[in-house]
Design an enzyme around this catalytic site. Sequence first.
Site, PDB file in Angstrom:
ATOM      1  N   GLU C  98      34.140  37.862  46.902  1.00 17.26           N
ATOM      2  CA  GLU C  98      33.983  38.488  48.023  1.00 17.26           C
ATOM      3  C   GLU C  98      32.962  38.751  49.093  1.00 17.26           C
ATOM      4  O   GLU C  98      32.051  39.616  48.622  1.00 17.26           O
ATOM      5  CB  GLU C  98      34.777  39.857  47.992  1.00 17.26           C
ATOM      6  CG  GLU C  98      34.911  40.563  49.310  1.00 17.26           C
ATOM      7  CD  GLU C  98      35.636  41.916  49.228  1.00 17.26           C
ATOM      8  OE1 GLU C  98      36.190  42.220  48.119  1.00 17.26           O
ATOM      9  OE2 GLU C  98      35.819  42.649  50.151  1.00 17.26           O
ATOM     10  N   LYS C 228      46.877  50.212  32.190  1.00 24.83           N
ATOM     11  CA  LYS C 228      46.894  49.115  33.055  1.00 24.83           C
ATOM     12  C   LYS C 228      48.065  49.555  34.199  1.00 24.83           C
ATOM     13  O   LYS C 228      48.521  48.605  34.730  1.00 24.83           O
ATOM     14  CB  LYS C 228      46.918  47.782  32.407  1.00 24.83           C
ATOM     15  CG  LYS C 228      45.956  47.573  31.776  1.00 24.83           C
ATOM     16  CD  LYS C 228      45.953  46.113  30.816  1.00 24.83           C
ATOM     17  CE  LYS C 228      44.935  46.197  29.917  1.00 24.83           C
ATOM     18  NZ  LYS C 228      44.851  44.872  28.650  1.00 24.83           N
ATOM     19  N   ASP C 304      37.703  44.703  30.798  1.00 29.77           N
ATOM     20  CA  ASP C 304      39.002  44.205  30.818  1.00 29.77           C
ATOM     21  C   ASP C 304      39.541  44.510  32.376  1.00 29.77           C
ATOM     22  O   ASP C 304      39.843  45.412  32.891  1.00 29.77           O
ATOM     23  CB  ASP C 304      39.911  45.150  29.886  1.00 29.77           C
ATOM     24  CG  ASP C 304      41.471  44.535  30.038  1.00 29.77           C
ATOM     25  OD1 ASP C 304      41.757  43.472  30.832  1.00 29.77           O
ATOM     26  OD2 ASP C 304      42.221  44.566  29.037  1.00 29.77           O
ATOM     27  N   HIS C 399      29.957  53.876  71.686  1.00 26.07           N
ATOM     28  CA  HIS C 399      28.634  53.503  73.202  1.00 26.07           C
ATOM     29  C   HIS C 399      28.895  52.690  73.847  1.00 26.07           C
ATOM     30  O   HIS C 399      28.843  52.830  75.083  1.00 26.07           O
ATOM     31  CB  HIS C 399      27.531  52.942  71.979  1.00 26.07           C
ATOM     32  CG  HIS C 399      26.917  54.201  70.996  1.00 26.07           C
ATOM     33  ND1 HIS C 399      26.109  53.955  69.990  1.00 26.07           N
ATOM     34  CD2 HIS C 399      27.078  55.477  71.346  1.00 26.07           C
ATOM     35  CE1 HIS C 399      25.821  55.178  69.584  1.00 26.07           C
ATOM     36  NE2 HIS C 399      26.109  56.135  70.173  1.00 26.07           N
TER      37      HIS C 399
END
Lengths: 412, 412, 412, 412
Positions: C98, C228, C304, C399
């Site tokens: 990524e 999990k 894992d 801004h």
Amino acid sequence: MEDLLRRLLSGEIRLRNLDSELGDSNAAADVRLAFLERLTGVDLGPLRRARLDFNKLVGWNIENPIGEVSVPVGVVGPLTVEGDYARGTFYPLLATTEGALVASVNRGATTITMAGGAKTKVLRDGMARAPAFVAPNATRAAELAEWAVQNSDQLAEWVREVTRHGRLKQVQPLQAGRTVFLRLVFETGDAMGMNMVTLSADRIVRGISELFPDIDPVALSGNVCSDKKAAAVNWITGRGKTVVAEAFIPSELLHKRLKTTPERLVEVSWRKNQLGSSVAGTLGGFNANVANVVAAMFIAYGQDPAQVVESSTGITTVERWEDGVYVSLTLPSLEVGTVGGGTRLPYARAALESLGCAGGGDPPGSNARKFAEIVAATALAGELSLLASLAEGSLARSHAKLGRGGASRSDR
Amino acid sequence: MEDLLRRLLSGEIRLRNLDSELGDSNAAADVRLAFLERLTGVDLGPLRRARLDFNKLVGWNIENPIGEVSVPVGVVGPLTVEGDYARGTFYPLLATTEGALVASVNRGATTITMAGGAKTKVLRDGMARAPAFVAPNATRAAELAEWAVQNSDQLAEWVREVTRHGRLKQVQPLQAGRTVFLRLVFETGDAMGMNMVTLSADRIVRGISELFPDIDPVALSGNVCSDKKAAAVNWITGRGKTVVAEAFIPSELLHKRLKTTPERLVEVSWRKNQLGSSVAGTLGGFNANVANVVAAMFIAYGQDPAQVVESSTGITTVERWEDGVYVSLTLPSLEVGTVGGGTRLPYARAALESLGCAGGGDPPGSNARKFAEIVAATALAGELSLLASLAEGSLARSHAKLGRGGASRSDR
Amino acid sequence: MEDLLRRLLSGEIRLRNLDSELGDSNAAADVRLAFLERLTGVDLGPLRRARLDFNKLVGWNIENPIGEVSVPVGVVGPLTVEGDYARGTFYPLLATTEGALVASVNRGATTITMAGGAKTKVLRDGMARAPAFVAPNATRAAELAEWAVQNSDQLAEWVREVTRHGRLKQVQPLQAGRTVFLRLVFETGDAMGMNMVTLSADRIVRGISELFPDIDPVALSGNVCSDKKAAAVNWITGRGKTVVAEAFIPSELLHKRLKTTPERLVEVSWRKNQLGSSVAGTLGGFNANVANVVAAMFIAYGQDPAQVVESSTGITTVERWEDGVYVSLTLPSLEVGTVGGGTRLPYARAALESLGCAGGGDPPGSNARKFAEIVAATALAGELSLLASLAEGSLARSHAKLGRGGASRSDR
Amino acid sequence: MEDLLRRLLSGEIRLRNLDSELGDSNAAADVRLAFLERLTGVDLGPLRRARLDFNKLVGWNIENPIGEVSVPVGVVGPLTVEGDYARGTFYPLLATTEGALVASVNRGATTITMAGGAKTKVLRDGMARAPAFVAPNATRAAELAEWAVQNSDQLAEWVREVTRHGRLKQVQPLQAGRTVFLRLVFETGDAMGMNMVTLSADRIVRGISELFPDIDPVALSGNVCSDKKAAAVNWITGRGKTVVAEAFIPSELLHKRLKTTPERLVEVSWRKNQLGSSVAGTLGGFNANVANVVAAMFIAYGQDPAQVVESSTGITTVERWEDGVYVSLTLPSLEVGTVGGGTRLPYARAALESLGCAGGGDPPGSNARKFAEIVAATALAGELSLLASLAEGSLARSHAKLGRGGASRSDR
């Protein structure tokens, strides 16, 4: 009476047959009460029928009546509300046996009123019922789902056959394997609407069964509705009314009336309502005590107290704002009505009338929304007051501590 | 009266000062009612005080009373329960305005009784309050948590200073950054216990504040308790009583009394209570309509209706078992009591007496547990009956469909 | 090769038998790759084995290998950590594809280091496995639960038969009807521990089966573990390590390095991490992007990646503090280890060595805890940086808006 | 090199400046690795760059690279899938270091294939981003929400300015007090789409800021998206692809290949995946080990492993069906793509090619959906196999017990 009691005790007749046996539900209630007293040896006088006329209630609101319970009702206010439906100053009623609740909400309500009142808004409105269907396989289940969404006009037509007040707004299919739940969302006017949507869903299920004979309509309610349960589907998509109430409380008023400061109130609210609730793993319980107000008003105004479960989910925020605090409460699934159900009871109707929202509204739905806005504003008052109490309490202890040479606030 | 109304309307005196002004809370309630009637132009007769004596209730159960509401009460039973505390045949009372509820629960209760009754068991018991503390940093917060766990004897001693009935059982710390919540779990005898544990928690907070002057006791309740909210912490660790109720219903009885079959009941329950509830994303709502029974009994027996939120979370199972079905209901956080709070009301006390569990039990806690078991068994009856209705409904439609040449069940 | 491919295509031999057929797992991997290339007509060269020695991995970490994927690894730091186990300055590695992630975390890490570093602490430590048992009824299930809690010494003894490294710490029974889950919590030293606790749970299940022959051990893992999955039981009671990381960032540094202000950072964090996550109905996702860092470190260090699910749940807070902000991240169930599983891979071992926590620690468990603290501190860096980016972005827009004559900040 | 290391150690240059300093990201990676080796004294050879060309990756997929990790890849199959997009027999790849995972999934895959294959279907498709806005009050926030819903055409037009591939599908507003989150749902073709939707959301935020200058766009992502978090909003409304996979497994195959029976498999699945997960309080984790398969495939095919969090939520069902079992897996928010992000890596592209779904599909989106269906089918295989292992395990013990004269199954 003695004869009836004897026959009841012997099992010759049953409790539930007394109404038809006697032709008078009030008399039947008296017999049942006497029967229970005989069986248990307990004086049930405090439960004896006093004001209710069971001949008007049996078949509508109760079966097997033995009498009534008298829940105390307190008043809070004045509470000024500036909403889309509720506009004016109100005196909400709370039916409760929890000491200090009315006093606390009252303190919040009058403070809000002194601050100019609460603003309220209904963001969403719709009651849902979700029948479950089992198809031979997932593809077939998906076909039903797609058909239902695309033929919502057909579904809506079926609904019109069984109700004049309900209108189908939306079909939300949710699927797991070969089971598909069609969450049917309805406009229900001024009714909370559960009966209406159940009847409507039944009609839709029958219609679908004819067109999809290979699909099993396994349950008229498949729990994706989701009625009387804390469920994400309500939290995310709403059920009943989604209402928001907000107010601005200036520092001076906070100090004078609630003995706290903006900084402290913000701190307490975020540690408790955001952080604490997150740690607790809540589903929708990001507030201090909304359930107290919702439950008390539900009982006083003839709503369904079992729906307190999801009606009391909500988010309270307290935010620093100019010289004071902005407080808000958002309730995603507040389920209320002003016709039908418990609102048929004389006390509920009178209570609703005192708020100017009994019966059907003009336009339809406006009374129920007005009531929803008032509930939200009252619950906001309860939040403000309880949070201030908590804030004050700790300040009090902090002050005491300072007096004993403990840490000053700047030490923290 | 007129003079008082005038002074109220002008703001000269306030609604909440009427009790002391008049020296009689019943008279004060009448004045408030009249004031509201004057303001709103609505006849509030149906709410007028009839049986309650506010002089015994103000300061304990209500403030600012204006009167009372009369909620209809129905009876179900006989319901045979074989529990650790509840043993025998009972006639539970439901206060409700929802038509068909009493009839449905009654059908379930009598079926269970005919099948030999429900077994019940209390698995856990403890009421929790979780104050929030803010430390200068996470390490310091962890020190407080560790200290509190290791010095639970000291904490318990503080508790003994403020209550004779409560006893500290456990300290569960939960931390987020520098904020730590001490979830204090108490035995509370026959009381539901919120007041007791709040008082006790306050004492503990004061004790800790003295020993940890650098730590800010930011809120006496930090929402990790978690009171009147659906929260994982209650679901996982319990709050109030964790109770299980179960029954075996033979096929024949299912068929005769509930018009369904074991296979169908299992199917409906798992599609709805397991699959549907999972799809809906519920927290703890793996049941059909527990909230209905819990709310109705909470109102009849003087419990706190706002606690219906977490008290109605639970898992219903229907399992194929020999020639019939095994049905069970597990309620992880059923919060009930037989002393204090709303049980002080005459009707609640009478109702509890009719079950043989009013007031303090011998040993302490046994009455509250008995009541918890009866609630669980009654709720199980409600589950059985509603699930059977759903199952029967679909079968009915299936039959109708078969009659019109539709798909046979084996087609699916 | 051609002969083997022919036999594979004809089904004469199977892919999974190639290791034994060839007596060399590296050769077997090459054949499988060639087989896939033949079947699909795709050049799988980029997946071909380059560095791994499958003869050392098959049977431990992989079956049916065809090759390997090369995930890019970036470095962040220096990151100064002052924990109970991790003390010093580290350069954590992130394996990710990524874009911008490493750069963002790096920015946060160096900022934290310039501010004096992150403090970390392991609050809880224990790996859980929860076998499910079905008893004839709820009472019997409760008996098993009670027996297991009271005889945890016996259970611990069974555990000692099958592992030298694991130690039973606690038995948490959770029951639904006649099904009872025994959540067994273990100390697992420096191992993440899933294999160890599964083996131990199996031994306990066998022991229980002998003593309770009427109880069905229906599943060695009953999902109450909860492995999990995002589950409240992990969120509330922890799984793996519960770790907290915190830092103080002065205003000047915020301004100079992160282009934002304390006020803005607090605002963004609470609207997003508290309010937004509450609205979204998250379970444990009260943070900005913890999963990014946890996933990238899990891959780099041989953890894992499927456990990212619960390991990335956590609460981020940003609080106004003197002249700057206090930021914290609490991870209730960070599941990591420095021995066993993927840490056997050469790259993982080298990566762990570079942090000074490869293999078994002295005392046991200290390496795994050190690693856990570093992960938490790195994830905190990721939070700080992303939140600042969001804050800066909105400021930038604000801004720009001001430049066009829009509302000034005080208007909001 | 020595000179560079010296300058790095002295702080003269920074790790992140090496790419521009050297004009070669591969050389820069080597220097960084050497720097880390020097600092830590650890041989990082196993992490050294071997196959990746960082000149093609820096700026797209990684920053500050030091090398790569080699994750083992195993193959499972043949797996026959009959979906809307995936049709044929596939050999899915799993990148994992968890022993036994590939073998287990392989067993499930071949069993499903022998049973005729898995059917799959994509039910929903859309990627979401939800910026947060703060209005002066709730009414104003509601105005923005209403405007955005009614002017979705305008929003879609803005989106077209910044992306050719993305298309705005839906605007879902969710509000809390004066904060409103606009959950923007996009079609993203074959891309997973996070970058595309972030860019699009930013454009929309800028557009809104101009029209609503009094409203503060506080965060481009307000966590209602909800990215990389277990959140109800994803569970209920979907994120990425909602996919269902199903198969019918005959009894004989169950017995021969998986050593279990339909009855036992149904029992294990419902006690674990429904009951256990409910007891654990999961959000979406009603399955056995979906995360294992999703994580392993995400790494092999260049997906974002941090998105395993919500991509692995799902419901597994095992239902008795004629002479066998019907098994299904429904994944509400599987976030995958076949273009962009990690799919740019050579191994990922090759892996996707081997499934026939690399790059953009024709029509757009068809490749990503094909991949989603294959992931779901493979995860279903993993579910079947693990559940059978659990079932077999307990049966084995039951058998052993029977051999020792224990209870017969009919005793239970």
